[in-house]
Scaffold this active site. Structure first.
Site, PDB file in Angstrom:
ATOM      1  N   GLN A 255       0.820  -1.199   0.000  1.00 56.09           N
ATOM      2  CA  GLN A 255       0.000   0.000   0.000  1.00 56.09           C
ATOM      3  C   GLN A 255       0.861   1.260   0.000  1.00 56.09           C
ATOM      4  O   GLN A 255       0.568   2.236  -0.677  1.00 56.09           O
ATOM      5  CB  GLN A 255      -0.910   0.001   1.222  1.00 56.09           C
ATOM      6  CG  GLN A 255      -1.994   1.040   1.192  1.00 56.09           C
ATOM      7  CD  GLN A 255      -2.925   0.873   0.000  1.00 56.09           C
ATOM      8  OE1 GLN A 255      -3.066   1.777  -0.798  1.00 56.09           O
ATOM      9  NE2 GLN A 255      -3.547  -0.279  -0.141  1.00 56.09           N
ATOM     10  N   HIS A 258       2.063   2.914  -3.262  1.00 54.28           N
ATOM     11  CA  HIS A 258       1.111   3.586  -4.143  1.00 54.28           C
ATOM     12  C   HIS A 258       1.490   5.041  -4.362  1.00 54.28           C
ATOM     13  O   HIS A 258       1.447   5.552  -5.476  1.00 54.28           O
ATOM     14  CB  HIS A 258      -0.299   3.522  -3.558  1.00 54.28           C
ATOM     15  CG  HIS A 258      -1.136   2.420  -4.117  1.00 54.28           C
ATOM     16  ND1 HIS A 258      -1.520   2.365  -5.432  1.00 54.28           N
ATOM     17  CD2 HIS A 258      -1.671   1.327  -3.537  1.00 54.28           C
ATOM     18  CE1 HIS A 258      -2.247   1.291  -5.636  1.00 54.28           C
ATOM     19  NE2 HIS A 258      -2.360   0.640  -4.498  1.00 54.28           N
ATOM     20  N   GLU A 322     -10.160   1.904   3.828  1.00 57.18           N
ATOM     21  CA  GLU A 322     -10.452   1.490   2.450  1.00 57.18           C
ATOM     22  C   GLU A 322     -10.228  -0.011   2.314  1.00 57.18           C
ATOM     23  O   GLU A 322     -11.101  -0.757   1.879  1.00 57.18           O
ATOM     24  CB  GLU A 322      -9.542   2.257   1.480  1.00 57.18           C
ATOM     25  CG  GLU A 322      -9.699   1.820   0.029  1.00 57.18           C
ATOM     26  CD  GLU A 322      -8.622   2.390  -0.867  1.00 57.18           C
ATOM     27  OE1 GLU A 322      -8.808   2.347  -2.096  1.00 57.18           O
ATOM     28  OE2 GLU A 322      -7.586   2.866  -0.360  1.00 57.18           O
ATOM     29  N   HIS A 323      -9.040  -0.459   2.673  1.00 62.81           N
ATOM     30  CA  HIS A 323      -8.705  -1.887   2.690  1.00 62.81           C
ATOM     31  C   HIS A 323      -8.467  -2.315   4.134  1.00 62.81           C
ATOM     32  O   HIS A 323      -7.754  -1.619   4.863  1.00 62.81           O
ATOM     33  CB  HIS A 323      -7.421  -2.176   1.905  1.00 62.81           C
ATOM     34  CG  HIS A 323      -7.428  -1.673   0.490  1.00 62.81           C
ATOM     35  ND1 HIS A 323      -6.889  -0.445   0.130  1.00 62.81           N
ATOM     36  CD2 HIS A 323      -7.899  -2.229  -0.646  1.00 62.81           C
ATOM     37  CE1 HIS A 323      -7.023  -0.279  -1.169  1.00 62.81           C
ATOM     38  NE2 HIS A 323      -7.644  -1.343  -1.672  1.00 62.81           N
ATOM     39  N   ASP A 356      -6.797  -6.274  -5.365  1.00 64.71           N
ATOM     40  CA  ASP A 356      -6.383  -5.189  -6.257  1.00 64.71           C
ATOM     41  C   ASP A 356      -6.382  -5.625  -7.716  1.00 64.71           C
ATOM     42  O   ASP A 356      -6.591  -4.809  -8.615  1.00 64.71           O
ATOM     43  CB  ASP A 356      -4.975  -4.710  -5.887  1.00 64.71           C
ATOM     44  CG  ASP A 356      -4.988  -3.723  -4.729  1.00 64.71           C
ATOM     45  OD1 ASP A 356      -6.077  -3.298  -4.328  1.00 64.71           O
ATOM     46  OD2 ASP A 356      -3.901  -3.393  -4.222  1.00 64.71           O
ATOM     47  N   HIS A 415     -54.530  15.877  -5.553  1.00 65.45           N
ATOM     48  CA  HIS A 415     -54.077  14.499  -5.372  1.00 65.45           C
ATOM     49  C   HIS A 415     -55.268  13.592  -5.042  1.00 65.45           C
ATOM     50  O   HIS A 415     -55.402  12.486  -5.582  1.00 65.45           O
ATOM     51  CB  HIS A 415     -53.047  14.425  -4.231  1.00 65.45           C
ATOM     52  CG  HIS A 415     -51.673  14.863  -4.610  1.00 65.45           C
ATOM     53  ND1 HIS A 415     -51.381  16.159  -4.977  1.00 65.45           N
ATOM     54  CD2 HIS A 415     -50.498  14.179  -4.681  1.00 65.45           C
ATOM     55  CE1 HIS A 415     -50.095  16.255  -5.247  1.00 65.45           C
ATOM     56  NE2 HIS A 415     -49.527  15.059  -5.076  1.00 65.45           N
TER      57      HIS A 415
END
Length: 430
Positions: A255, A258, A322-323, A356, A415
């Site tokens: 990670q 990245h 996120e992960h 991934d 209505h």
């Protein structure tokens, strides 16, 4: 990464603060870019390509010749790997197709719900520090399965004005042929507003840096839908004594490489567990080609020791990663107690890398705590749910009086009248 031992709950928020810039600061940079694209179209896209990508582009669209050439520029080994990933992602996402839902809620009153594809979608594929051809699979495959009529893909070119051949090969493999050489906030603007080369779309998908994320959020305020706010990537690993330190270290580093604004978090059940993992991190990071990026990301990262599993789970759900990798002995039990995470990876042999690339789940996931309120991309992201209702004469006789009473009490006479005229008609023609 520094190790913090059993911090107080009141300290968690400051300890886990993500390395993000102030949105207002980013928007000051992004807004002028987007305005120029809206006003000048392709001219602005070429200008920004020269300014940011350092390339002068004659054509913004990738040609058929470039796509064909890409097939010969990547190895058979990579092609086969992409095809395996494609198969798994297709299998998982095709299983998410929902049939027409039909329910007769009372005699003569039938309600239905149907999934309808979003006609025009834009896919953003990052290509800066790493060419993310896997994102083409993650976005293009569900778009195809959903039946989206028009798909446009934007990705930044290199300094030679070319797109990485693996991105082109993957796009071609799944049938995407409108590929635009544009990245950053300008790509988001092009897909939202439309230019001579880029058709305006109804919804924009894809991860990106903080500028891309800010641009997506801005266009979402003006009528173009987005998948989610997906900024710099992040991972949290929860490890106990059953975890294999080398595995955990590799996951953290996968990670960290990245980007410098990525964040990795380790939650360990004990200090010795954390120390063994950190020793592995220090050994492995030195061997990485992108070690400088990884080291920078590690500066924004933290290892937290929490001996109490209840507290550990509370912290994880408050952070909303996120992960989330669970390298703990009672992994099945723990996984059931996770309520805030983009995607969960269970056990020592389930690396984030699998999700991934090729396990079949989608890697476009909510970051920056948005996992508390957003889902990751799925087939549902590419469809709208339209409801239908069909009422027979029998049904309006049964349901009509209920509607009349409710409408009258809301003081909406028209209505009520829409029902009354039907009931009177039936009464007079029975």
């Amino acid at each position: 990464m520094k190790i913090i031992n059993n911090p107080k709950k009141t300290e968690w928020e400051s300890i886990l603060k993500r390395p993000t810039q102030e949105l207002k600061t980013i928007e000051k940079i992004v807004k002028p870019i987007m305005k120029k694209v809206k006003r000048q179209g392709d001219k602005a896209l070429r200008k920004f390509a020269l300014e940011y990508d350092h390339v002068e582009l004659k054509e913004l669209l990738v040609s058929r010749e470039e796509i064909k050439a890409a097939t010969n520029q990547i190895s058979e080994e990579l092609k086969q790997a992409i095809q395996v990933a494609k198969q798994n992602i297709e299998t998982f996402h095709a299983a998410q197709v929902q049939d027409l839902l039909t329910v007769e809620v009372m005699p003569g009153v039938t309600c239905m719900r149907k999934s309808v594809p979003i006609q025009k979608v834009g896919l953003y594929v990052p290509g800066g520090t790493a060419p993310l051809f896997s994102t083409v699979l993650m976005l293009g495959i569900p778009a195809n399965i959903a039946g989206c009529e028009e798909i446009v893909l934007c990705t930044p070119p290199n300094r030679e004005g070319k797109i990485h051949p693996a991105i082109l090969y993957t796009a071609d493999l799944i049938g995407i042929d409108r590929i635009v050489k544009v990245g950053g906030a300008q790509a988001v603007a092009a897909m939202a507003y439309g230019t001579e080369s880029v058709p305006a779309v109804y919804k924009i998908f894809g991860p990106g840096n903080q500028y891309v994320t800010a641009a997506k959020q801005l266009v979402s305020q003006k009528g173009t839908a987005i998948d989610m706010p997906a900024g710099p990537s992040e991972v949290l690993v929860y490890a106990d004594a059953s975890a294999i330190p080398a595995f955990v270290a590799a996951d953290l580093l996968s990670q960290a490489e990245h980007g410098v604004d990525s964040q990795v978090v380790l939650v360990a059940s004990g200090e010795k567990v954390a120390e063994k993992i950190m020793a592995e991190v220090n050994t492995q990071v030195a061997l990485l080609p992108r070690k400088e990026i990884a080291k920078k990301a590690l500066e924004n990262s933290i290892a937290i020791v929490l001996s109490d599993q209840e507290k550990a789970l509370l912290l994880i759900n408050e952070y909303g990663p996120e992960h989330l990798i669970l390298s703990v002995e009672n992994v099945d039990e723990v996984s059931q107690r996770i309520i805030n995470a983009g995607s969960v990876f269970m056990g020592n042999y389930t690396p984030e890398s699998a999700g991934d690339y090729a396990s079949g789940t989608n890697h476009t996931l909510p970051t920056n705590g948005y996992a508390k309120s957003y889902s990751g991309v799925s087939l549902d992201s590419f469809v709208k749910k339209i409801t239908y209702q069909k009422i027979t004469a029998e049904g309006i006789r049964s349901l009509g009086p209920t509607v009349e009473i409710m409408a009258a009490n809301e003081l909406l006479e028209a209505h009520k009248q829409a029902v009354t005229v039907r009931l009177n008609y039936l009464k007079n023609n029975s």
